[in-house]
Design an enzyme around this catalytic site. Structure first.
Site, short mmCIF file in Angstrom:
data_model
loop_
_atom_site.label_atom_id
_atom_site.label_comp_id
_atom_site.label_asym_id
_atom_site.label_seq_id
_atom_site.Cartn_x
_atom_site.Cartn_y
_atom_site.Cartn_z
N GLU A 245 0.89 -1.18 0.00
CA GLU A 245 0.00 0.00 0.00
C GLU A 245 0.91 1.21 0.00
O GLU A 245 1.57 1.50 1.00
CB GLU A 245 -0.87 0.01 1.27
CG GLU A 245 -1.76 -1.20 1.44
CD GLU A 245 -2.94 -1.22 0.49
OE1 GLU A 245 -3.16 -0.23 -0.24
OE2 GLU A 245 -3.64 -2.24 0.45
N CYS A 279 -2.40 9.01 3.01
CA CYS A 279 -2.15 8.60 1.62
C CYS A 279 -3.30 9.02 0.72
O CYS A 279 -3.09 9.42 -0.42
CB CYS A 279 -1.92 7.10 1.57
SG CYS A 279 -3.21 6.15 2.37
P1 NAD Z 1 8.31 4.67 4.68
O1 NAD Z 1 8.29 3.93 3.39
O2 NAD Z 1 9.48 5.52 4.99
O3 NAD Z 1 8.22 3.65 5.92
C1 NAD Z 1 7.15 2.74 6.08
C2 NAD Z 1 7.60 1.60 6.96
O4 NAD Z 1 8.60 0.85 6.28
C3 NAD Z 1 8.22 2.00 8.30
O5 NAD Z 1 7.83 1.07 9.28
C4 NAD Z 1 9.72 1.88 8.00
O6 NAD Z 1 10.49 1.65 9.17
C5 NAD Z 1 9.74 0.66 7.11
N1 NAD Z 1 10.90 0.56 6.23
C6 NAD Z 1 11.75 1.54 5.82
N2 NAD Z 1 12.68 1.03 4.96
C7 NAD Z 1 12.39 -0.29 4.83
C8 NAD Z 1 12.97 -1.34 4.05
N3 NAD Z 1 14.01 -1.14 3.24
N4 NAD Z 1 12.42 -2.57 4.15
C9 NAD Z 1 11.34 -2.79 4.93
N5 NAD Z 1 10.76 -1.83 5.68
C10 NAD Z 1 11.27 -0.60 5.63
O7 NAD Z 1 6.94 5.46 4.70
P2 NAD Z 1 6.45 6.54 5.77
O8 NAD Z 1 7.26 7.78 5.52
O9 NAD Z 1 6.43 5.91 7.12
O10 NAD Z 1 4.94 6.78 5.29
C11 NAD Z 1 4.57 7.76 4.37
C12 NAD Z 1 4.23 7.15 3.03
O11 NAD Z 1 3.34 6.07 3.20
C13 NAD Z 1 3.53 8.12 2.10
O12 NAD Z 1 4.04 8.00 0.79
C14 NAD Z 1 2.08 7.64 2.11
O13 NAD Z 1 1.32 7.97 0.98
C15 NAD Z 1 2.27 6.18 2.27
N6 NAD Z 1 1.05 5.58 2.83
C16 NAD Z 1 0.31 4.78 2.03
C17 NAD Z 1 -0.86 4.23 2.51
C18 NAD Z 1 -1.68 3.31 1.65
O14 NAD Z 1 -2.47 2.57 2.19
N7 NAD Z 1 -1.53 3.30 0.35
C19 NAD Z 1 -1.28 4.50 3.82
C20 NAD Z 1 -0.49 5.34 4.60
C21 NAD Z 1 0.68 5.87 4.09
#
Ligand code: NAD
Length: 473
Positions: A245, A279
């Site tokens: 997502e 998001c």
């Molecule tokens: P992010 O991608 O930085 O982090 C998300 C999660 O992934 C965190 O728990 C982080 O620690 C983990 N992570 C980071 N690097 C990783 C890796 N290499 N492997 C596995 N896990 C890893 O995102 P964020 O900044 O926390 O969230 C914001 C983004 O999320 C925005 O782009 C937003 O649109 C998106 N988002 C999408 C949805 C949806 O349902 N489509 C919902 C909420 C947020």
């Protein structure tokens, strides 16, 4: 006993466990330190995976009814602790207390309602000599990787589908917002056998450690598109199932026949809720040129009444953005207003303050190729754009690489459906935006994701399909 929201542990095999090293995040409204949380190492992850595998052997053989009962009892515990969880959510995420209460309330609703969805067994053929049935079996050990913007609902929205369908789940919150997720797992201890629901907090290295762990069968990831690609690349090595997502840049198309005064409050809230760090917020607002001037004037007037401040204060709608990284990203994007000669109809600058506060900003009809239109801001800055030709606005709305959701606003439902039917996105709304339900699958098209969460389709993402052939006689 009231929920202790001062000490935090991992949950491994039904026990609260600690680690040699700890870390903490900051309260985004004050930049003061939040409590310490564990920094999980590889041995903690391996212990959780071993416990999950053991738990899976018996949990996967329980009935849907037994699992439903466990989820309902767990929901009652969440309900008893909803005020403490909402306060903790505001402390770690920054969103105003009433918005935290809504998120916690949604999480409780999802915990109760997702397990009411029946998983079917489909008889595909039943003839004299053969019967073919399609049934679904759980995958094994799932990891739920959660972002910092909706840390309670998005954790629950993965945990409950995983365990209701017979899997074990390990929750990994964002290092920015680990607190509620650890408590969600702690509250699950009395209701599920050890190893069924576990949680690990850690630093930036924990996510990659999880996606590399060979004992994990599925990753349900919510976060940015860039990280999603890394998750998928890593998961491919052991062919883990993935649900991704990812980011969105949602367009809302406002037709010239709307009742301006009626739609503006909804559109303003759906553009700036949680300081636009959702998001599926409206991130590009396309307004018909016939009503543009009046709309913009009234929209600016409405949004300028939103109060910005700490989420614990009464009447605040715009809390701080969640963390320093996001704040710096927003500052960089705000620089484009000057560099690209854009016109701010409201706001336009960021003034340093005690917390990561940003006043809502509205950009008046920027060019389509400006950064504020092209990028997902994840901060309270919104481009309002003019349109006059339906085909043209549809192609502008669809021009983004992301396609999470979109909406059309008009009292003429036939006209609105005609436009909506051409829009890219996993969710399309007419006269609303960001409506979600435990029964409606939710996911993105294009770079906004792979697979869906919630609804029957979401639950089946935690299961394998199995065709059972019986030759008779
Ligand atoms: P992010 O991608 O930085 O982090 C998300 C999660 O992934 C965190 O728990 C982080 O620690 C983990 N992570 C980071 N690097 C990783 C890796 N290499 N492997 C596995 N896990 C890893 O995102 P964020 O900044 O926390 O969230 C914001 C983004 O999320 C925005 O782009 C937003 O649109 C998106 N988002 C999408 C949805 C949806 O349902 N489509 C919902 C909420 C947020």
């Amino acid at each position: 006993m009231p929920l202790d929201t001062t000490t935090f542990h991992n949950v491994i095999n039904g026990e609260l466990t600690s680690t040699a090293y700890t870390r903490h995040s900051l309260n985004p409204a004050t930049k003061k330190q939040n409590p310490n949380v564990p920094i999980s190492r590889e041995e903690d992850l391996n212990a959780a995976v071993d416990a999950a595998k053991t738990a899976f052997k018996t949990w996967s053989r329980t009935t849907y009814d037994e699992r439903r009962k466990a989820c309902l009892a767990y929901a009652d515990s969440l309900e008893e602790n909803k005020d403490a969880l909402a306060a903790l959510l505001t402390q770690e995420q920054g969103k105003p207390l009433d918005q935290s209460a809504v998120e916690v309330g949604m999480a409780i609703k999802w915990t109760r309602e997702l397990p009411t969805i029946e998983i079917p067994e489909n008889v595909l053929q039943d003839k004299d000599d053969v019967k073919i049935v399609q049934r679904y079996t759980p995958l094994g050990v799932c990891a739920a990787i959660v972002p910092w913007n909706f840390p309670v609902l998005l954790a629950i929205g993965k945990m409950i589908p995983a365990v209701y369908t017979g899997n074990a789940v390990i929750v990994k919150p964002s290092p920015f917002t680990p607190y509620c997720a650890l408590k969600l797992a702690e509250l699950a201890i009395p209701h599920f056998p050890p190893g069924v629901i576990q949680a690990l907090s850690g630093g930036d290295d924990l996510g990659p450690m999880i996606t590399e762990q060979p004992g994990i069968d599925k990753i349900s990831f919510t976060g940015s598109t860039a990280t999603g690609k890394r998750v998928m690349a890593s998961a491919s090595k052991t062919l883990k199932r993935v649900t991704l997502e990812l980011g969105g840049n949602d367009a809302a198309i406002i037709c010239d026949d709307v009742d301006i005064d009626k739609v503006i409050p909804n559109l303003a809230i759906l553009s700036f809720l949680t300081s636009s760090q959702i998001c599926m917020m409206i991130k590009r607002l396309y307004v018909h040129s016939k009503i543009y001037d009046e709309f913009l004037k009234k929209f600016v007037a409405f949004v300028s009444n939103f109060k910005t401040g700490p989420g614990t204060q009464e009447g605040i709608f715009i809390g701080p953005v969640q963390n320093a990284m996001q704040y710096e990203k927003a500052k960089n994007l705000f620089e484009s207003i000057k560099l690209e000669n854009l016109t701010a109809a409201l706001g336009g600058t960021i003034t340093d303050s005690e917390g990561y506060f940003i006043e809502p900003t509205i950009i008046d009809n920027p060019p389509e190729n400006s950064r504020v239109v092209q990028e997902e801001p994840f901060a309270p800055i919104l481009p309002v754009l003019k349109w006059h030709d339906e085909d043209d606005v549809v192609s502008r709305a669809n021009a983004s690489d992301t396609a999470l959701a979109a909406s059309v606003w008009s009292p003429d439902l036939e006209r609105a459906s005609g436009i909506a039917s051409q829009l890219h996105g996993g969710s399309v709304w007419i006269n609303s935006h960001f409506e979600v339900s435990p029964f409606a699958p939710f996911g993105g098209h294009k770079s906004s994701g792979i697979g869906v969460e919630w609804g029957l389709s979401g639950l089946l993402g935690y299961m394998n399909s199995q065709s059972v052939w019986t030759r008779k006689g």
